[in-house]
Design an enzyme around this catalytic site. Sequence first.
Site, mmCIF file in Angstrom:
data_model
loop_
_atom_site.group_PDB
_atom_site.id
_atom_site.type_symbol
_atom_site.label_atom_id
_atom_site.label_comp_id
_atom_site.label_asym_id
_atom_site.label_seq_id
_atom_site.Cartn_x
_atom_site.Cartn_y
_atom_site.Cartn_z
ATOM 1 N N ASP A 43 0.831 -1.202 0.000
ATOM 2 C CA ASP A 43 0.000 0.000 0.000
ATOM 3 C C ASP A 43 0.871 1.260 0.000
ATOM 4 O OD1 ASP A 43 -2.076 1.940 0.636
ATOM 5 O OD2 ASP A 43 -3.261 0.257 1.390
ATOM 6 N N THR A 84 -6.831 3.868 -2.225
ATOM 7 C CA THR A 84 -6.653 2.450 -1.891
ATOM 8 C C THR A 84 -7.706 1.504 -2.478
ATOM 9 O OG1 THR A 84 -5.459 2.956 0.118
ATOM 10 C CG2 THR A 84 -6.554 0.816 0.053
ATOM 11 N N ASP A 169 -9.706 -3.571 5.856
ATOM 12 C CA ASP A 169 -10.812 -4.382 5.334
ATOM 13 C C ASP A 169 -10.817 -4.378 3.806
ATOM 14 O OD1 ASP A 169 -11.636 -1.694 5.161
ATOM 15 O OD2 ASP A 169 -13.160 -1.894 6.727
HETATM 16 ZN ZN ZN Z 1 -3.589 2.712 -0.308
HETATM 17 ZN ZN ZN Z 2 -3.235 6.230 1.703
#
Ligand code: ZN
Ligand code: ZN
Length: 558
Positions: A43, A84, A169
């Site tokens: 991420d 995201t 999640d």
């Molecule tokens: Zn992200």
């Molecule tokens: Zn972020």
Amino acid sequence: MFKKIPFNGFLYPLAIVLFTLLAASMACAQVQRPKLVVGLMVDQMRYEYLYRFADRYGEDGFKRLLRDGFSCENTLINYIPSFTAVGHSSVYTGSVPSIHGISGNNFMLQSSGQSMYCTQDDDVEGVGIGANEKEGKQSPRNLLASTITDEVKLATNFRSKVIGISIKDRGGILPAGHFADAAYWFDSKSGNWISSTFYMQNLPQWVTKFNAQKLAEKYLKQDWNTLYPIDTYVNSIADDNRYEGKWPGEKTATFPHRTSELMKDVGLELIKTTPYGNALTLDMAKEAIKNEKLGQNQPGVPDFLCVSLSSTDYVGHRYSLTAVEIEDIYLRLDKDIATFLRYLDERVGKDNYTVFLTADHAASYNPLFYTDNKGNGGYLFTRQFKRELDKELQSKFGHSKIIRSVLNYQVHLNYDKIDSLQLDMDAIKKVITQYLKKQEGVAYVIDMETANPGDMFIPAPIREKIINGYNRKRSGAIQIIAEPQWYNGTPRSPGTSHGVWSAYDSHIPLVFMGWGVKPGLSNKEVHIVDIAPTLASLLHVMEPNGNIGKPIIEVLGQ
Ligand code: ZN
Ligand code: ZN
């Protein structure tokens, strides 16, 4: 006329030989597939992190992926906003918000004005958490297109096992798709991995046992200090600077971060913003491989494990990408990935799995850091935009709340109100666009409902991203495009953000390694939506039903 061939004793052994040969050839005709596919989403990983910290990466982590795998060095996100939920959906569907419907982490149903969290599902209940707590009421229902994981399930008549795991999640749920056996995510109140009734009625015993180890607490008790002496971190700025956010209880945002103390106030939530969040996620992934016997299915039936490592994003948001904290979390992640790959070698076999590493989006420099160093940039204070627009619209049209929100760099209009009061829609939009165009840091403002893409005075690559990102039922009518290095936030806010079209938010790493992958590297421009069709080709399954990407054939050795 046929002559009857006498079936004598001599022919029996021949028949057996023929039958054996036939059986053997049928076994060879078995579709060749890896036993396991592992997706590793990091991420907020910028493409450059493969190289920026490489002088201290080991041989078995990122460097192993680059050495033994195929790296697509110019992989770009071809839509906005680069958030995201959108990134995870696009990697796995080969599609864009216009089609797959995940147009933000949060979006607004334009017909009703209802706010929706990407994986919110009020019809399911939490599992491993109180049934009605909203953290558990999650599913992939809002994702309108199928995922590559769904297609693997369909292609094998649901015999493949698919599991998604992430602290966030949305990072576990969206990649695993609609037919997943399970998705697990982290509940920071209890420190437990949880799921929902979309997948199961009770947590498997192995998850309950894993939760009972209370690993989050154990990790945080170790505090977070740098892996190497802090003065050797030459790829980041001095630790004490004004671009980093502190925790309540910290005097400065500097090492060592006393997580053992901070967790008393912050709670287990704290683990998300440390390297331990990634370590815990990979612990959970290993446990899933072992207990669900992933990679041990029938021949030709691949299992699929979707892992998303969220802590790099939380650390980026808090400390910004110039921080020692970022350098340190990547050095640690490199070691964790090396350990995880070794685990796959041992459990599934070196030649039996395919792994790919990519990111849901990248990240921007902190605007204050940028301007302190004489670059241009700034903060779009969209909350103030809304306040001022509310005032202006009230004075011009005599009514309040004509704008529902400014979200995802889009203005969301209150259609019910505008319709019922028979207000002049065109006049309202004109007021809004004229106001926004005057604001510092705003490059373009587009009315998406009436825009004729051919007429937009906007460079074609940006135009394409705007169109791909716009979902008629879920995106706001008026799109704001910021100037480079401007992002939404309060003035002087520390940390980083992402969401815009520029390379700093949209240039992500993409490396494939293992079964079916030819080692190599390409600088050709490819897109986030090309990942799913590449996997579809590798696995001999259909591409997802909203796919607009193309297979990256160099990865497959063609
Ligand atoms: Zn992200
Ligand atoms: Zn972020």
